[in-house]
Design an enzyme around this catalytic site. Structure first.
Site, short mmCIF file in Angstrom:
data_model
loop_
_atom_site.label_atom_id
_atom_site.label_comp_id
_atom_site.label_asym_id
_atom_site.label_seq_id
_atom_site.Cartn_x
_atom_site.Cartn_y
_atom_site.Cartn_z
N GLY A 196 -1.65 29.91 21.43
CA GLY A 196 -2.23 28.68 21.94
C GLY A 196 -1.52 28.39 23.38
N GLY A 197 -0.26 27.25 23.30
CA GLY A 197 0.34 26.91 24.37
C GLY A 197 0.75 28.06 25.38
N GLY A 210 1.25 24.45 17.81
CA GLY A 210 1.18 23.60 18.89
C GLY A 210 2.37 22.59 18.64
N GLU A 228 -7.58 23.03 14.23
CA GLU A 228 -8.30 21.93 14.75
C GLU A 228 -9.54 21.75 14.37
OE1 GLU A 228 -6.81 22.88 18.61
OE2 GLU A 228 -4.84 23.01 18.11
N GLU A 276 -2.51 31.13 10.54
CA GLU A 276 -1.78 30.28 11.51
C GLU A 276 -1.25 28.80 10.60
OE1 GLU A 276 -3.05 30.72 15.58
OE2 GLU A 276 -4.78 29.28 14.57
N SER A 283 3.09 28.54 17.64
CA SER A 283 4.22 28.61 18.52
C SER A 283 4.86 29.67 18.89
CB SER A 283 5.27 27.63 17.89
OG SER A 283 4.62 26.24 17.64
N ASN A 286 -5.80 31.57 23.10
CA ASN A 286 -6.76 30.37 22.72
C ASN A 286 -6.36 29.16 23.74
OD1 ASN A 286 -8.14 28.25 21.63
ND2 ASN A 286 -7.00 28.01 19.80
N TRP A 287 -7.24 29.15 24.56
CA TRP A 287 -6.78 28.06 25.77
C TRP A 287 -7.16 26.39 25.33
CZ3 TRP A 287 -8.98 30.46 30.61
CH2 TRP A 287 -8.44 31.58 31.11
N LYS A 288 -8.03 26.64 24.12
CA LYS A 288 -8.40 25.12 23.53
C LYS A 288 -9.12 24.48 24.62
CE LYS A 288 -4.21 25.13 20.82
NZ LYS A 288 -3.63 24.51 19.55
N HIS A 290 -10.42 27.50 12.99
CA HIS A 290 -9.25 27.19 13.75
C HIS A 290 -8.69 25.80 12.81
CE1 HIS A 290 -6.29 25.79 16.67
NE2 HIS A 290 -6.12 26.93 16.59
C1 PEP Z 1 -3.41 28.18 18.24
O1 PEP Z 1 -4.10 27.28 18.99
O2 PEP Z 1 -4.01 28.95 17.65
C2 PEP Z 1 -1.83 28.32 18.39
C3 PEP Z 1 -1.52 28.96 17.71
O3 PEP Z 1 -1.34 27.32 19.19
P1 PEP Z 1 0.28 27.51 19.54
O4 PEP Z 1 0.52 28.85 19.89
O5 PEP Z 1 0.55 26.46 20.82
O6 PEP Z 1 1.09 27.05 18.41
#
Ligand code: PEP
Length: 255
Positions: free
Chosen positions: A233-234, A172, A98, A166, A212, A10-12, A96
């Site tokens: 994500g990251g 994040g 966010e 999640e 994470s 997930n590049w956001k 998600h």
């Molecule tokens: C996400 O954006 O769904 C996520 C899990 O981010 P991260 O891996 O950065 O915690």
């Protein structure tokens, strides 16, 4: 039981269309031998079409990060399922944290989106998870139950649905849930799905973990019984960590 795994990036709101295309091109050129891992790139809308062109000759999938439930209309700033489909999208991330917590999306909206995505022939990745306050007050199981109940209301078949657990406090933040916390939550999710549908259907549903995930913890997390892959994500924004996580999952699947 699942014999394959899913790793979705997930590049956001990161990477321009050109940056996204170059990234995926470089990834494809690695020619990874990862038959049992389904890799999904979820870039911003603006990069979808460019990346789809590259993925035409590659065994990877394309995902979007959101959609509206209507096909068209006066919804400034929104995008519909058929528009995503025309960009080559296979999966859509919905609910998600966010979207839920920054943009105040409700379970009712998320449910409409899930049904719209399924009706359009695409696959939803339905995200669920508790906040830190909810975890501290022992509400995690109830929160997961309600998010699944509302999110899947009226959804008769689960075979095209992916669930992502999640925990909001682990997204994040660099904080990963412990192995026990992830194992317990995934077991709850599978049992809830079993109560809603059937044991066989629940067992066949992919339940991803997100929060994470990085190369250093991927092996341990993927070793948890009910974890069928990751939503990342990251660590999906750079080739090396994303590749390392995928290779780790693939190696573990091969035993
Ligand atoms: C996400 O954006 O769904 C996520 C899990 O981010 P991260 O891996 O950065 O915690």
């Amino acid at each position: 039981m699942n014999k394959h795994a899913i790793v979705a990036g997930n590049w956001k709101m990161y990477k321009t269309s050109v940056e996204g295309r170059n990234f995926v091109e470089d990834f494809v050129n690695l020619m990874l031998n990862i038959d049992d891992v389904e890799v999904i790139f979820c870039p911003p809308f603006s990069a979808l079409f460019n990346i789809d062109v590259i993925l035409k000759d590659a065994p990877y999938k394309l995902g979007a990060q959101n959609c509206h439930w209507e096909n068209e209309g006066a919804f400034t700033g929104e995008i519909s399922v058929n528009m995503l489909e025309s960009c080559g999208v296979d999966y859509v991330i919905l609910g998600h944290s966010e979207r839920r917590h920054v943009f105040n999306e409700t379970d009712e909206w998320i449910n409409k989106k899930v049904k719209s995505v399924l009706n359009g022939g695409l696959k939803p990745i339905l995200c669920i998870g508790e906040t830190l306050d909810q975890r501290k007050s022992n509400e995690t199981k109830d929160v997961l139950f309600h998010q699944l109940k509302e999110g899947l209301s009226g959804v008769e078949k689960l075979d095209e649905v992916v669930i992502a657990y999640e925990p909001v406090w682990a997204i994040g933040t660099g904080e990963t849930a412990t192995i026990e916390q992830v194992g317990e939550a995934h077991k709850w999710v599978r049992n809830i799905l079993s109560d809603f549908y059937s044991r066989d259907i629940a067992d066949d549903t992919s339940i991803l973990y997100g929060g994470s995930v990085k190369p250093e913890n991927a092996e341990e997390l993927f070793g948890i019984k009910d974890v069928n892959g990751f939503l990342i994500g990251g660590a999906s924004l750079k080739i090396d960590p994303f590749k390392e996580i995928i290779l780790t999952v693939n190696k573990k699947l091969k035993g």
